[in-house]
Design a protein around this motif. Structure first.
Motif, PDB file in Angstrom:
ATOM      1  N   ARG A 154     -53.806  -6.736 -37.049  1.00 51.16           N
ATOM      2  CA  ARG A 154     -54.159  -7.112 -35.386  1.00 51.16           C
ATOM      3  C   ARG A 154     -53.079  -6.269 -34.677  1.00 51.16           C
ATOM      4  O   ARG A 154     -53.485  -6.152 -33.502  1.00 51.16           O
ATOM      5  CB  ARG A 154     -54.281  -8.570 -35.324  1.00 51.16           C
ATOM      6  CG  ARG A 154     -52.919  -9.128 -35.132  1.00 51.16           C
ATOM      7  CD  ARG A 154     -53.116 -10.671 -34.970  1.00 51.16           C
ATOM      8  NE  ARG A 154     -51.518 -11.584 -34.793  1.00 51.16           N
ATOM      9  CZ  ARG A 154     -51.010 -11.754 -36.011  1.00 51.16           C
ATOM     10  NH1 ARG A 154     -51.477 -11.447 -37.332  1.00 51.16           N
ATOM     11  NH2 ARG A 154     -49.847 -12.234 -36.085  1.00 51.16           N
ATOM     12  N   HIS A 155     -52.065  -5.675 -35.390  1.00 52.64           N
ATOM     13  CA  HIS A 155     -51.159  -5.397 -34.545  1.00 52.64           C
ATOM     14  C   HIS A 155     -51.077  -3.778 -34.578  1.00 52.64           C
ATOM     15  O   HIS A 155     -50.247  -3.135 -33.917  1.00 52.64           O
ATOM     16  CB  HIS A 155     -49.427  -5.800 -34.991  1.00 52.64           C
ATOM     17  CG  HIS A 155     -49.467  -7.206 -34.853  1.00 52.64           C
ATOM     18  ND1 HIS A 155     -49.433  -7.846 -33.705  1.00 52.64           N
ATOM     19  CD2 HIS A 155     -49.240  -8.359 -35.663  1.00 52.64           C
ATOM     20  CE1 HIS A 155     -49.253  -9.114 -33.560  1.00 52.64           C
ATOM     21  NE2 HIS A 155     -48.984  -9.420 -34.960  1.00 52.64           N
ATOM     22  N   LEU A 201     -54.357 -15.549 -29.364  1.00 54.09           N
ATOM     23  CA  LEU A 201     -54.809 -14.194 -29.609  1.00 54.09           C
ATOM     24  C   LEU A 201     -55.731 -13.622 -28.591  1.00 54.09           C
ATOM     25  O   LEU A 201     -56.258 -14.330 -27.807  1.00 54.09           O
ATOM     26  CB  LEU A 201     -55.628 -14.281 -31.158  1.00 54.09           C
ATOM     27  CG  LEU A 201     -55.101 -14.429 -32.374  1.00 54.09           C
ATOM     28  CD1 LEU A 201     -56.354 -14.931 -33.131  1.00 54.09           C
ATOM     29  CD2 LEU A 201     -54.362 -13.391 -32.707  1.00 54.09           C
ATOM     30  N   HIS A 208     -56.943  -8.222 -30.166  1.00 58.89           N
ATOM     31  CA  HIS A 208     -56.463  -8.392 -31.396  1.00 58.89           C
ATOM     32  C   HIS A 208     -57.693  -8.945 -32.305  1.00 58.89           C
ATOM     33  O   HIS A 208     -57.885  -8.313 -33.545  1.00 58.89           O
ATOM     34  CB  HIS A 208     -55.530  -9.765 -31.490  1.00 58.89           C
ATOM     35  CG  HIS A 208     -54.222  -9.552 -30.831  1.00 58.89           C
ATOM     36  ND1 HIS A 208     -53.729 -10.484 -29.852  1.00 58.89           N
ATOM     37  CD2 HIS A 208     -53.481  -8.327 -30.953  1.00 58.89           C
ATOM     38  CE1 HIS A 208     -52.654  -9.669 -29.657  1.00 58.89           C
ATOM     39  NE2 HIS A 208     -52.268  -8.740 -29.988  1.00 58.89           N
ATOM     40  N   ARG A 263     -59.825  -5.821 -33.442  1.00 55.03           N
ATOM     41  CA  ARG A 263     -59.075  -5.261 -34.612  1.00 55.03           C
ATOM     42  C   ARG A 263     -59.509  -6.003 -36.028  1.00 55.03           C
ATOM     43  O   ARG A 263     -59.825  -5.321 -36.843  1.00 55.03           O
ATOM     44  CB  ARG A 263     -57.840  -5.054 -34.562  1.00 55.03           C
ATOM     45  CG  ARG A 263     -57.339  -3.872 -33.296  1.00 55.03           C
ATOM     46  CD  ARG A 263     -55.756  -3.699 -33.091  1.00 55.03           C
ATOM     47  NE  ARG A 263     -55.092  -2.986 -32.150  1.00 55.03           N
ATOM     48  CZ  ARG A 263     -55.347  -2.970 -30.948  1.00 55.03           C
ATOM     49  NH1 ARG A 263     -55.732  -4.127 -30.435  1.00 55.03           N
ATOM     50  NH2 ARG A 263     -55.044  -1.962 -30.240  1.00 55.03           N
TER      51      ARG A 263
END
Length: 256
Positions: free
Chosen positions: A21-22, A198, A202, A205
């Motif tokens: 997610r990053h 979140l 995020h 992804r």
């Protein structure tokens, strides 16, 4: 982590999906294009094979078995009062100038080309296409003209097949991005229920990697030419379950 390792990890590891997610949005978009390319390969292969086989079958059949016909002013004209149906080499050819054949009734048939009253219908490897005669020509086409055209079209297959592949790929990629956006929206409800901090970006992804397992499954089924009942529901269910498991791997937000 390279895209192939991400693909491997996404098949079984919600924990790794949570970590993705990053990463940058560009890498995620690239992964979606890669996954789409993988998923359309069976459709491209079977569609190309079906088109080539259909051209050969039609070329062999058109002179000897098809009735004389003419396409003029956007309509098919023959001297037959009923539809003519021919089956050759696992390929079906239909000529119907009466309007009796409904294209929707042909959706369950594979490898079919139908010259209907107002348009030409093609079903190749489950891919349906229909084109009105007015879009194909503004003049007159006879049986002999079609025979000559098919003979020349066969030599253009190295160009036509890649173009068809590109169209299929672009369409599939567009549908994939829409699917991901909807799954990410559902992820907003899941993250609220689990109390995770979140954002939509995020979840988008994470959704891109959550669809990996169902995408691979349906690619294999497509390669085996096996129809999965309620495939769309299964696809969404598995994707959401994997996304849920990935969300659970995200550390809970602790307020200051």
């Amino acid at each position: 982590m390279n895209i192939f390792l991400q693909f491997y990890k996404s098949l079984f590891s919600p924990k790794d999906i949570a970590l993705f997610r990053h990463q940058g949005i560009g890498k995620t978009i690239l992964y979606v294009f890669f996954l789409t390319l993988l998923s359309v390969m069976p459709a491209v292969f079977y569609s190309g094979s079906a088109i080539i086989n259909s051209l050969h079958a039609i070329d062999e059949t058109i002179d000897s078995d098809l009735p004389d016909f003419e396409i003029a002013e956007g309509q098919l004209h023959t001297d037959k009062e009923v539809p003519v149906t021919l089956n050759k080499d696992n390929f079906t050819i239909i000529v119907d100038s009466t309007g009796a054949v409904d294209p929707s009734a042909l959706s369950d048939s594979d490898n079919t080309i139908a010259l209907l009253k107002n348009d030409v219908y093609l079903n190749a490897a489950g891919q349906e296409q229909s084109y009105p005669y007015t879009m194909l020509t503004s003049g007159t086409i006879s049986k002999n003209d079609l025979s000559e055209f098919l003979a020349s079209a066969d030599s253009l297959m190295p160009i036509i097949i890649p173009l068809i592949a590109i169209v299929i790929y672009i369409f599939a990629a567009g549908m994939r991005f829409i699917e991901l956006s909807l799954i990410a929206l559902a992820g907003l409800l899941l993250k609220n229920a689990l109390g995770k901090k979140l954002e939509y970006r995020h979840l988008w992804r994470m959704s891109a990697y959550s669809i990996t397992l169902p995408a691979v499954f349906f690619t294999i089924m497509s390669a085996l030419q096996t129809t999965v009942q309620n495939g769309a529901i299964i696809n969404w269910f598995i994707s959401l379950i994997i996304l849920l498991l990935a969300i659970k791997e995200v550390p809970a937000h602790k307020p200051n």
